[in-house]
Design a protein around this motif. Structure first.
Motif, PDB file in Angstrom:
ATOM      1  N   LEU A 277       0.801  -1.215   0.000  1.00 34.13           N
ATOM      2  CA  LEU A 277       0.000   0.000   0.000  1.00 34.13           C
ATOM      3  C   LEU A 277       0.837   1.269   0.000  1.00 34.13           C
ATOM      4  O   LEU A 277       0.299   2.374  -0.118  1.00 34.13           O
ATOM      5  CB  LEU A 277      -0.912   0.013   1.241  1.00 34.13           C
ATOM      6  CG  LEU A 277      -1.937  -1.117   1.350  1.00 34.13           C
ATOM      7  CD1 LEU A 277      -2.543  -1.133   2.740  1.00 34.13           C
ATOM      8  CD2 LEU A 277      -3.023  -0.947   0.302  1.00 34.13           C
ATOM      9  N   VAL A 278       2.155   1.128   0.156  1.00 38.09           N
ATOM     10  CA  VAL A 278       3.005   2.302   0.320  1.00 38.09           C
ATOM     11  C   VAL A 278       2.906   3.245  -0.882  1.00 38.09           C
ATOM     12  O   VAL A 278       2.893   4.471  -0.735  1.00 38.09           O
ATOM     13  CB  VAL A 278       4.465   1.893   0.566  1.00 38.09           C
ATOM     14  CG1 VAL A 278       5.385   3.107   0.539  1.00 38.09           C
ATOM     15  CG2 VAL A 278       4.588   1.216   1.912  1.00 38.09           C
ATOM     16  N   GLY A 279       2.856   2.685  -2.085  1.00 36.42           N
ATOM     17  CA  GLY A 279       2.773   3.534  -3.277  1.00 36.42           C
ATOM     18  C   GLY A 279       1.554   4.435  -3.241  1.00 36.42           C
ATOM     19  O   GLY A 279       1.634   5.626  -3.571  1.00 36.42           O
ATOM     20  N   GLU A 280       0.390   3.892  -2.825  1.00 37.34           N
ATOM     21  CA  GLU A 280      -0.828   4.696  -2.735  1.00 37.34           C
ATOM     22  C   GLU A 280      -0.686   5.784  -1.676  1.00 37.34           C
ATOM     23  O   GLU A 280      -1.089   6.928  -1.885  1.00 37.34           O
ATOM     24  CB  GLU A 280      -2.025   3.798  -2.399  1.00 37.34           C
ATOM     25  CG  GLU A 280      -2.417   2.836  -3.499  1.00 37.34           C
ATOM     26  CD  GLU A 280      -3.034   3.545  -4.697  1.00 37.34           C
ATOM     27  OE1 GLU A 280      -3.504   4.692  -4.536  1.00 37.34           O
ATOM     28  OE2 GLU A 280      -3.033   2.969  -5.785  1.00 37.34           O
ATOM     29  N   VAL A 281      -0.109   5.423  -0.539  1.00 30.02           N
ATOM     30  CA  VAL A 281       0.039   6.389   0.552  1.00 30.02           C
ATOM     31  C   VAL A 281       0.970   7.523   0.144  1.00 30.02           C
ATOM     32  O   VAL A 281       0.655   8.707   0.308  1.00 30.02           O
ATOM     33  CB  VAL A 281       0.552   5.691   1.825  1.00 30.02           C
ATOM     34  CG1 VAL A 281       0.895   6.720   2.902  1.00 30.02           C
ATOM     35  CG2 VAL A 281      -0.484   4.701   2.342  1.00 30.02           C
ATOM     36  N   LEU A 282       2.123   7.183  -0.416  1.00 27.43           N
ATOM     37  CA  LEU A 282       3.084   8.217  -0.800  1.00 27.43           C
ATOM     38  C   LEU A 282       2.583   9.027  -1.988  1.00 27.43           C
ATOM     39  O   LEU A 282       2.837  10.237  -2.075  1.00 27.43           O
ATOM     40  CB  LEU A 282       4.438   7.585  -1.110  1.00 27.43           C
ATOM     41  CG  LEU A 282       5.166   6.951   0.082  1.00 27.43           C
ATOM     42  CD1 LEU A 282       6.533   6.433  -0.338  1.00 27.43           C
ATOM     43  CD2 LEU A 282       5.314   7.945   1.227  1.00 27.43           C
ATOM     44  N   GLY A 283       1.878   8.383  -2.909  1.00 30.36           N
ATOM     45  CA  GLY A 283       1.306   9.123  -4.035  1.00 30.36           C
ATOM     46  C   GLY A 283       0.297  10.144  -3.552  1.00 30.36           C
ATOM     47  O   GLY A 283       0.266  11.289  -4.018  1.00 30.36           O
ATOM     48  N   PHE A 284      -0.537   9.775  -2.594  1.00 32.75           N
ATOM     49  CA  PHE A 284      -1.509  10.707  -2.025  1.00 32.75           C
ATOM     50  C   PHE A 284      -0.811  11.878  -1.352  1.00 32.75           C
ATOM     51  O   PHE A 284      -1.291  13.017  -1.376  1.00 32.75           O
ATOM     52  CB  PHE A 284      -2.397   9.975  -1.019  1.00 32.75           C
ATOM     53  CG  PHE A 284      -3.453  10.837  -0.388  1.00 32.75           C
ATOM     54  CD1 PHE A 284      -4.638  11.102  -1.054  1.00 32.75           C
ATOM     55  CD2 PHE A 284      -3.259  11.382   0.868  1.00 32.75           C
ATOM     56  CE1 PHE A 284      -5.615  11.912  -0.477  1.00 32.75           C
ATOM     57  CE2 PHE A 284      -4.225  12.183   1.456  1.00 32.75           C
ATOM     58  CZ  PHE A 284      -5.411  12.446   0.781  1.00 32.75           C
ATOM     59  N   ALA A 285       0.355  11.612  -0.774  1.00 31.97           N
ATOM     60  CA  ALA A 285       1.120  12.651  -0.081  1.00 31.97           C
ATOM     61  C   ALA A 285       1.936  13.521  -1.029  1.00 31.97           C
ATOM     62  O   ALA A 285       2.596  14.464  -0.589  1.00 31.97           O
ATOM     63  CB  ALA A 285       2.041  12.012   0.951  1.00 31.97           C
ATOM     64  N   GLY A 286       1.914  13.195  -2.332  1.00 31.99           N
ATOM     65  CA  GLY A 286       2.600  14.033  -3.302  1.00 31.99           C
ATOM     66  C   GLY A 286       3.964  13.540  -3.717  1.00 31.99           C
ATOM     67  O   GLY A 286       4.682  14.232  -4.435  1.00 31.99           O
ATOM     68  N   PHE A 287       4.332  12.340  -3.303  1.00 31.64           N
ATOM     69  CA  PHE A 287       5.606  11.768  -3.725  1.00 31.64           C
ATOM     70  C   PHE A 287       5.392  10.935  -4.983  1.00 31.64           C
ATOM     71  O   PHE A 287       4.259  10.706  -5.414  1.00 31.64           O
ATOM     72  CB  PHE A 287       6.195  10.907  -2.597  1.00 31.64           C
ATOM     73  CG  PHE A 287       6.538  11.682  -1.361  1.00 31.64           C
ATOM     74  CD1 PHE A 287       7.766  12.311  -1.237  1.00 31.64           C
ATOM     75  CD2 PHE A 287       5.623  11.807  -0.321  1.00 31.64           C
ATOM     76  CE1 PHE A 287       8.083  13.042  -0.102  1.00 31.64           C
ATOM     77  CE2 PHE A 287       5.925  12.529   0.818  1.00 31.64           C
ATOM     78  CZ  PHE A 287       7.160  13.155   0.930  1.00 31.64           C
ATOM     79  N   ASP A 288       6.463  10.474  -5.581  1.00 30.54           N
ATOM     80  CA  ASP A 288       6.400   9.690  -6.815  1.00 30.54           C
ATOM     81  C   ASP A 288       5.916   8.286  -6.489  1.00 30.54           C
ATOM     82  O   ASP A 288       6.686   7.435  -6.056  1.00 30.54           O
ATOM     83  CB  ASP A 288       7.783   9.653  -7.476  1.00 30.54           C
ATOM     84  CG  ASP A 288       7.725   9.048  -8.875  1.00 30.54           C
ATOM     85  OD1 ASP A 288       6.802   8.261  -9.149  1.00 30.54           O
ATOM     86  OD2 ASP A 288       8.606   9.381  -9.694  1.00 30.54           O
TER      87      ASP A 288
END
Length: 658
Positions: free
Chosen positions: A632-643
């Motif tokens: 789930l990390v990709g979704e969490v970081l994407g929501f936070a504005g990271f790649d």
């Protein structure tokens, strides 16, 4: 001749000013809103500008007043001109008599595609040495101006069906007397001056009547409204495109940025065209331009070669910038058909998996009247999120967009839209801003806000009895370090007292709108309260909904999960938890909820009920600790504005090495 132009800062009247100056006339002008970029363009031509319509401008004593269609009765300068019985004319009439009379006019008319098609046609003539004049309602990248007189015999004009002036209610295009008339399409628009489509068809019929029998009309063979217009009378040569007996496309390839297709005419293959425009509508525009240029003496092979160097048109799916992985795109679309076509064109470009966040300003007179409201939701169906500016609109925008469900959001003013979009946008998204005006500078505001968010921190708030050694905290820390953003990860050790925990975060971290809070279990309860106070975004991982109830049995001495050190959880802490209970969320778009149906500690149904309207990842299985958090990390970081893509790839690489 000295002419003074009323309403000079509009695109059309500003173009007339440029052409008149090039023709040797002295030009001055006035407008209610004298502002860049048109004011700068006009002053660069040596044109004196006056702010407003004060009657004192009569002292300029021009030979002729040229009146734009923004001027109405009651305008103080116009009333003074009428009282003094001084000579005046409309912009289209002046253009016809002083610039077009000795030209081979190639007019591009239709509801959609006029600017792009006129730009394509002007470029073909320019690239093939014809040195055309033109007046176009946008700026083609192959030219530095939108209007010029031209040194050759040809003149390309974007032929608008809007009315001419307050004293001449015919469509502007009736004045142009084209030798080549290109009819792109026809549907209802301009609800402020036309009662229905039949009234617009009548104006197009009048236009057809002005074409000489030696002229040529090139029309869209698939358009039923144009067929009705031509059935009322046709006195010229005619050719159709997109039809079996005329100009056709074949062997189409589209890579999202450019189109390639074979050009065929009456069954004969004339060459293969490549143009840096995507979408079926732009292929039709290019085909029509090739057909019109042929009438003006340009061989199709020459036109095809010229289009390979066409650089596009400003404000037609124009990328304004990319920040934090989010691309902001500008487009002139403002009619439901154009909106649908634009969204479809962007979808072709970015593919089915990228998210399109569509922002719309219904600014045209037709849209302000609500005449197209029933078509609005359907036109935006291919967008993943829709944001509409309802400022100045007195019809039910939210109701019109209701078929889109939670995908649609209505705000008032571009600043509110920016806040909502930035809260939702994540790396890999495309924000498509559509308006026939400046949209309040939303494009740069978005890029600036995204840049500010890109410097924000990821603040992890652990759950009850947990610590910064939580495996979810360690995964986030490792992934951000791999992305080169380790310094932006913050994870404090929270004390047992909820009041002290909140005070610590606000004192030592002071989260703000650029930050993202990630809260797990009790940390999710804290994150919600802090996000509502600070404007930060929040990711909630199996968040506690009523922790005072759930933790009541645990009052007493306890030990932490990671260091086994004792601590006391006291009865007063339950009251502190109750004091942090919040109400409805001010902005659900700033939240991401991850809830596991397999949570053995908390009820996922309570989580869903507490966070209505929030983007939710509902896991069919899972557990309270989210032991599959790595996925789930990709979704969490994407929501936070990271790649997000890089974050997911980092997780795959990590999995392969373990």
């Amino acid at each position: 001749m000295h002419i003074h132009i009323l309403g000079i800062c509009g695109t059309f009247m500003g173009g007339i000013a440029a052409i008149a100056t090039q023709a040797g006339h002295r030009v001055t002008g006035c407008d209610a809103n004298v502002y860049p970029p048109m004011s700068e363009q006009l002053r660069a031509l040596g044109i004196e500008l006056v702010e407003g319509y004060d009657a004192a401008q009569r002292s300029l004593a021009p030979d002729l007043w040229v009146v734009g269609n923004v001027v109405a009765r009651g305008n103080p300068l116009m009333e003074a001109i009428l009282d003094a019985r001084e000579p005046f004319t409309s912009g289209p009439q002046w253009l016809a008599e002083h610039a077009l009379a000795r030209k081979w006019v190639l007019a591009v008319a239709g509801t959609h595609g006029k600017t792009t098609t006129a730009s394509l046609l002007a470029w073909i003539l320019e690239a093939c040495g014809r040195r055309p004049g033109f007046l176009i309602g946008g700026l083609a990248r192959n030219f530095s101006v939108s209007a010029r007189l031209g040194a050759g015999e040809h003149f390309v004009i974007e032929a608008d069906e809007y009315d001419t002036a307050f004293f001449d209610k015919r469509s502007k295009f009736v004045h142009y007397r084209p030798r080549t008339l290109l009819l792109n399409n026809l549907e209802f628009d301009h609800a402020d001056i036309f009662p229905d489509l039949a009234a617009i068809e009548t104006q197009f019929h009048h236009l057809v009547r002005t074409v000489a029998r030696s002229g040529r009309i090139i029309h869209n063979g698939e358009d039923a409204a144009l067929a009705r217009v031509l059935e009322r009378g046709l006195w010229s040569e005619s050719e159709s495109f997109l039809s079996g007996d005329g100009w056709q496309l074949d062997a189409v390839e589209d890579d999202g940025a450019a189109s390639c297709f074979d050009v065929c005419f009456r069954g004969e293959r004339l060459g293969r065209c490549r143009v840096a425009l995507a979408g079926a509508h732009n292929r039709a525009n290019a085909l029509a331009a090739i057909a019109a240029a042929r009438h003006a003496g340009v061989a199709p092979a020459e036109a095809i070669a010229a289009l390979a160097d066409f650089a596009g048109v400003r404000r037609r799916l124009e990328t304004r910038g990319t920040t934090a992985g989010v691309t902001v795109i500008d487009d002139f679309a403002h009619h439901p058909t154009a909106i649908a076509t634009t969204v479809a064109g962007l979808r072709e470009r970015v593919g089915p998996r990228a998210r399109i966040l569509a922002a719309l300003e219904p600014r045209s007179n037709t849209m302000k009247l609500g005449a197209m409201s029933a078509q609005l939701a359907g036109s935006l169906a291919q967008a993943d999120r829709v944001y509409c500016d309802a400022a100045g609109i007195d019809w039910d925008v939210a109701g019109a967009l209701a078929p889109l469900g939670p995908r649609a959001r209505v705000e008032r003013g571009p600043d509110a839209l920016v806040a909502a979009i930035v809260a939702e946008a994540r790396a890999g998204d495309f924000v498509l801003a559509m308006s026939n005006g400046s949209f309040g500078g939303i494009h740069q505001k978005l890029l600036d806000a995204l840049a500010a968010r890109a410097t924000g921190r990821l603040v992890y708030l652990h759950g009850f009895r947990s610590s910064p050694q939580s495996f979810k905290a360690r995964i986030l820390d490792e992934r951000l370090r791999a992305l080169g953003h380790g310094e932006r990860f913050v994870c404090p050790q929270l004390p047992p007292s909820p009041a002290e925990a909140i005070e610590l975060v606000e004192r030592e971290i002071a989260p703000g709108p650029a930050d993202t809070l990630v809260g797990s279990s009790l940390g999710g309860y804290y994150a919600t309260w802090l996000a509502e106070r600070s404007g930060a975004r929040a990711v909630l991982l199996n968040p506690a909904i009523d922790p005072a109830r759930d933790l009541a049995p645990y009052v007493g001495e306890l030990r932490g999960y990671h260091d086994d050190r004792p601590f006391r959880f006291e009865a007063r802490h339950l009251d502190e938890l109750r004091a942090l209970r919040g109400g409805a969320l001010r902005d659900p778009g700033r939240y991401l909820l991850v809830a596991a149906k397999g949570d053995e500690v908390l009820d996922w149904r309570e989580m869903i009920a507490r966070y209505p309207g929030v983007r939710t990842i509902l896991l069919e299985g899972g557990d309270h600790g989210l032991t599959d958090f790595d996925a789930l990390v990709g979704e969490v970081l994407g929501f936070a504005g990271f790649d997000a893509a890089a974050a997911r790839e980092g997780g795959r690489r990590k999995g392969k090495t373990e």
